[in-house]
Design a protein around this motif. Structure first.
Motif, mmCIF file in Angstrom:
data_model
loop_
_atom_site.group_PDB
_atom_site.id
_atom_site.type_symbol
_atom_site.label_atom_id
_atom_site.label_comp_id
_atom_site.label_asym_id
_atom_site.label_seq_id
_atom_site.Cartn_x
_atom_site.Cartn_y
_atom_site.Cartn_z
ATOM 1 N N TYR A 175 0.917 -1.222 0.094
ATOM 2 C CA TYR A 175 0.049 0.045 0.048
ATOM 3 C C TYR A 175 0.819 1.287 0.053
ATOM 4 C CZ TYR A 175 -4.329 2.324 0.925
ATOM 5 O OH TYR A 175 -5.508 3.084 0.634
ATOM 6 N N THR A 176 0.309 2.415 -0.123
ATOM 7 C CA THR A 176 0.986 3.715 0.202
ATOM 8 C C THR A 176 1.417 3.860 1.562
ATOM 9 O OG1 THR A 176 -1.013 4.910 0.547
ATOM 10 C CG2 THR A 176 -0.295 4.631 -1.914
ATOM 11 N N LYS A 177 2.220 4.977 1.711
ATOM 12 C CA LYS A 177 3.030 5.025 2.963
ATOM 13 C C LYS A 177 1.917 5.950 3.819
ATOM 14 C CE LYS A 177 7.816 5.364 3.777
ATOM 15 N NZ LYS A 177 9.036 5.735 3.359
ATOM 16 N N GLY A 178 0.753 5.731 3.827
ATOM 17 C CA GLY A 178 -0.187 6.500 4.681
ATOM 18 C C GLY A 178 -1.377 5.573 5.198
ATOM 19 N N GLU A 233 -1.359 17.368 3.595
ATOM 20 C CA GLU A 233 -1.737 17.794 2.036
ATOM 21 C C GLU A 233 -0.471 17.266 1.113
ATOM 22 O OE1 GLU A 233 -1.982 22.048 1.446
ATOM 23 O OE2 GLU A 233 -3.619 22.122 3.113
ATOM 24 N N LYS A 234 0.712 16.843 1.833
ATOM 25 C CA LYS A 234 1.663 16.472 1.077
ATOM 26 C C LYS A 234 1.389 14.975 0.559
ATOM 27 C CE LYS A 234 6.599 15.413 1.708
ATOM 28 N NZ LYS A 234 7.831 15.298 2.685
ATOM 29 N N PHE A 235 0.920 14.233 1.538
ATOM 30 C CA PHE A 235 0.475 12.773 1.153
ATOM 31 C C PHE A 235 -0.480 12.820 0.304
ATOM 32 C CE2 PHE A 235 -1.702 8.944 2.200
ATOM 33 C CZ PHE A 235 -0.770 7.954 1.664
ATOM 34 N N VAL A 236 -1.726 14.027 0.204
ATOM 35 C CA VAL A 236 -2.818 13.737 -0.578
ATOM 36 C C VAL A 236 -2.234 13.896 -2.080
ATOM 37 C CG1 VAL A 236 -4.636 15.147 -1.447
ATOM 38 C CG2 VAL A 236 -4.511 14.659 0.952
ATOM 39 N N ALA A 237 -1.141 14.897 -2.197
ATOM 40 C CA ALA A 237 -0.371 15.031 -3.387
ATOM 41 C C ALA A 237 0.085 13.680 -4.173
ATOM 42 C CB ALA A 237 0.390 16.274 -3.438
ATOM 43 N N VAL A 238 0.740 12.837 -3.124
ATOM 44 C CA VAL A 238 1.500 11.922 -3.542
ATOM 45 C C VAL A 238 0.267 10.689 -4.254
ATOM 46 C CG1 VAL A 238 2.690 9.568 -2.598
ATOM 47 C CG2 VAL A 238 3.426 12.159 -2.121
ATOM 48 N N VAL A 239 -0.581 10.671 -3.213
ATOM 49 C CA VAL A 239 -1.791 9.620 -3.712
ATOM 50 C C VAL A 239 -2.555 10.052 -4.852
ATOM 51 C CG1 VAL A 239 -3.864 8.935 -2.933
ATOM 52 C CG2 VAL A 239 -2.320 8.991 -1.232
ATOM 53 N N ARG A 240 -2.520 11.529 -5.098
ATOM 54 C CA ARG A 240 -3.472 11.994 -6.454
ATOM 55 C C ARG A 240 -2.373 11.451 -7.669
ATOM 56 N NH1 ARG A 240 -7.789 14.787 -5.460
ATOM 57 N NH2 ARG A 240 -7.970 16.232 -3.897
ATOM 58 N N LYS A 241 -1.119 11.453 -7.117
ATOM 59 C CA LYS A 241 -0.389 11.342 -8.437
ATOM 60 C C LYS A 241 -0.035 9.641 -8.888
ATOM 61 C CE LYS A 241 4.371 13.023 -9.762
ATOM 62 N NZ LYS A 241 5.522 13.620 -9.468
ATOM 63 N N ILE A 242 -0.068 8.940 -7.826
ATOM 64 C CA ILE A 242 -0.001 7.489 -8.007
ATOM 65 C C ILE A 242 -1.182 7.005 -8.515
ATOM 66 C CG2 ILE A 242 0.136 5.218 -6.726
ATOM 67 C CD1 ILE A 242 1.808 6.578 -4.527
ATOM 68 N N PHE A 243 -2.419 7.133 -8.017
ATOM 69 C CA PHE A 243 -3.706 6.771 -8.525
ATOM 70 C C PHE A 243 -4.331 7.618 -9.597
ATOM 71 C CE2 PHE A 243 -3.011 5.092 -4.435
ATOM 72 C CZ PHE A 243 -3.129 3.726 -4.755
ATOM 73 N N ASN A 244 -3.789 8.836 -10.073
ATOM 74 C CA ASN A 244 -4.293 9.481 -11.125
ATOM 75 C C ASN A 244 -5.741 10.033 -10.869
ATOM 76 O OD1 ASN A 244 -2.439 9.891 -13.252
ATOM 77 N ND2 ASN A 244 -3.031 7.838 -14.209
ATOM 78 N N ILE A 245 -5.774 10.560 -9.856
ATOM 79 C CA ILE A 245 -7.042 11.149 -9.188
ATOM 80 C C ILE A 245 -6.969 12.691 -8.825
ATOM 81 C CG2 ILE A 245 -7.941 9.104 -8.294
ATOM 82 C CD1 ILE A 245 -6.981 9.873 -5.511
ATOM 83 N N ILE A 267 3.933 1.397 -1.773
ATOM 84 C CA ILE A 267 3.746 2.055 -3.365
ATOM 85 C C ILE A 267 4.156 3.444 -3.123
ATOM 86 C CG2 ILE A 267 2.157 2.391 -5.160
ATOM 87 C CD1 ILE A 267 0.660 -0.311 -3.974
ATOM 88 N N GLU A 268 5.062 3.772 -4.013
ATOM 89 C CA GLU A 268 5.540 5.175 -3.764
ATOM 90 C C GLU A 268 5.446 6.139 -5.249
ATOM 91 O OE1 GLU A 268 8.735 6.086 -0.737
ATOM 92 O OE2 GLU A 268 9.133 3.983 -1.068
ATOM 93 N N THR A 269 5.098 5.309 -6.194
ATOM 94 C CA THR A 269 5.079 5.913 -7.657
ATOM 95 C C THR A 269 3.919 5.242 -8.223
ATOM 96 O OG1 THR A 269 6.772 4.394 -8.473
ATOM 97 C CG2 THR A 269 7.620 6.436 -7.635
ATOM 98 N N LYS A 270 3.604 5.900 -9.316
ATOM 99 C CA LYS A 270 2.649 5.308 -10.461
ATOM 100 C C LYS A 270 3.281 3.690 -10.699
ATOM 101 C CE LYS A 270 0.721 8.266 -13.116
ATOM 102 N NZ LYS A 270 0.291 9.217 -14.007
ATOM 103 N N GLU A 271 4.375 3.912 -11.109
ATOM 104 C CA GLU A 271 5.252 2.557 -11.809
ATOM 105 C C GLU A 271 5.044 1.577 -10.442
ATOM 106 O OE1 GLU A 271 6.151 6.075 -13.901
ATOM 107 O OE2 GLU A 271 6.662 5.976 -11.661
#
Length: 222
Positions: A9-12, A210-222, A35-39
C-alpha cells in the motif's frame, strides 16, 4: 510467501490502516512494501498480483488477498477476534460496518475541496455524536461488560478504538458526553499489543496531510 504477512500500500493510512491495526492487536508482526510511484502500482497490476487491479493487497498464508473487508475478516477469524458463533459474528459485522462508514467520511476529508471541508467536518462530528457513538455507548451500558461482543476482545473493539482516535483528531473532546466510551478507550488502549502499536515508532501511520494527498493523487491519477 511464508513468514510474516506483507502489506502492499502507500505510506499512509487509507484503507490499509485498519488492517495494520488488526494485525497489531493480534500481536502479528508484518512487513510493508510501499507503493511510492505510479510505476510501483503498475508493476503490481502487470504481474497479476492484484485480483481487481486495486490495493490494499496483503500476502498472507500463501495468498495474495485483496478487498479490505475480505482481508480484515480473514485476519479476525484467523486470530480468534471474530466471535464464538454466527450471532456474535453478525454483531461484530454490524458494529464494524458502522465504524467503517464513520471512518470513511474522515478518510476522504483531506481529498475534498477546501470550501467544503468545514461543512463536511461538522457533518462528521454530528454523525459521530448522534448516530454512531450513542450505539456503542448503549451497547456497553446494556450488557455492562468491557467489550462490545461476547465479553472478549474482538475486531469490533479494535475498529471502534481506531474510529474514536480518528474522530478525536478532528475534535479532541468528542467523547465528553460518552463516559462509557471514555472508559472503553482507556481499557482497549492499554491492551499490551495495542499499547505497543500506539507508541511512537510503530507501524501506525500519521493523519493524512496535504503532502500525502498530493502523492496519492499522483500514484492513482485522481
Amino acid at each position: 510467501m511464508a513468514g510474516k504477512p506483507k502489506l502492499h500500500y502507500t505510506k499512509g493510512r487509507g484503507k490499509m490502516e485498519s488492517i495494520r491495526w488488526l494485525l497489531a492487536a493480534a500481536g502479528v508482526e508484518f512487513e510493508e512494501e510501499f507503493i511510492e510511484t505510479k510505476e510501483d502500482l503498475e508493476k503490481l497490476r502487470n504481474d497479476g498480483s492484484l485480483l481487481f487491479q486495486q490495493v490494499p493487497m496483503v500476502e498472507i498464508d500463501g495468498m495474495r488477498m485483496v478487498q479490505t473487508r475480505a482481508i480484515l475478516s480473514y485476519i479476525a477469524a484467523k486470530y480468534n477476534l471474530y466471535g464464538k458463533d454466527l450471532k456474535e459474528r453478525a454483531w461484530i459485522d454490524m458494529y464494524v460496518e458502522g465504524t467503517t462508514d464513520l471512518m470513511g467520511m474522515i478518510m476522504y476529508l483531506p481529498f475534498q475541496p477546501a470550501d467544503t471541508k468545514e461543512k463536511n467536518l461538522a457533518l462528521i462530528i454530528e454523525r459521530a455524536t448522534t448516530r454512531y457513538f450513542p450505539v456503542y455507548e448503549k451497547a456497553l451500558k446494556d450488557h455492562g461488560q468491557d467489550y462490545l461482543v461476547g465479553n472478549k476482545l474482538s475486531w469490533a473493539d479494535v475498529h471502534l478504538l481506531e474510529a474514536i482516535l480518528m474522530v478525536e483528531e478532528c475534535k479532541p473532546d468528542v467523547l465528553s458526553a460518552f463516559p462509557l466510551l471514555q472508559a472503553f478507550k482507556g481499557r482497549i488502549s492499554n491492551i499490551p499489543t495495542i499499547k505497543k502499536f500506539l507508541q511512537p515508532g510503530s507501524q501506525r501511520k500519521p493523519p493524512t496531510d496535504e503532502k500525502f494527498v498530493a502523492v496519492v493523487r499522483k500514484i492513482f491519477n485522481i
